[in-house]
Design a protein around this motif. Structure first.
Motif: not given
Length: 156
Positions: A37, A39, A118, A139-141, A146
């Motif tokens: 991921s 981020y 989340s 939703y995409d995180d 998530h």
């Protein structure tokens, strides 16, 4: 049987250079490398959050979560985030211990305040066991599905 963890909970200024490095290394190892991921982990929130660390008998950091004051991430709720257990010790109930400790600390630090998080969709069952319920659509995180979850305040 689950292992016994020693818990520490402190603000950012409670870190030593080594313990700060250990926390960032664990989060990077799991969220960025293992889960792939991408981020911004260094998001400024750590500076004002509470940091909950679970260490094994040898002092090794194996479980971590950050507790975020109400109004920072959610307007009326404290947030639990960056919930992580080291890969080599998973499957021993440590995630449940971590969540139990995180909820207890939130209730002590922020009495009568709802708690939100989340959640990775695959971990919803863990959080539901602690009274959290989904309050958003998926939703995409960071490339991972998530959902926002909320636990209403208990007690006064």
């Amino acid at each position: 049987m689950a292992s016994f963890l020693q818990w520490q909970c402190h603000r950012f200024d409670g870190f030593t250079p080594v313990t700060l490095y250990e926390m960032l290394q664990l989060r990077d190892r799991v969220f960025v490398v293992e889960q792939q991921s991408i981020y911004g982990d260094i998001d400024g929130v750590d500076l004002s959050a509470w940091h909950l660390a679970g260490r094994d008998g040898s002092g090794r950091l194996i479980a971590y979560a950050r507790l975020i004051d109400p109004g920072v991430k959610y307007p009326d709720a404290v947030a639990i985030g960056r919930v992580v257990v080291a890969p080599e010790v998973r499957g021993k109930g440590l995630g449940k211990q971590l969540m139990a400790e995180a909820v207890t600390r939130c209730e002590r630090l922020f009495s009568a305040t709802p708690i939100m998080l989340s959640a990775q969709v695959g971990a919803q069952g863990l959080y539901q066991a602690f009274g959290f319920a989904a309050v958003s659509e998926e939703y995409d995180d960071g490339g991972i599905p998530h959902v926002d979850m909320r636990r209403e305040a208990h007690g006064a």
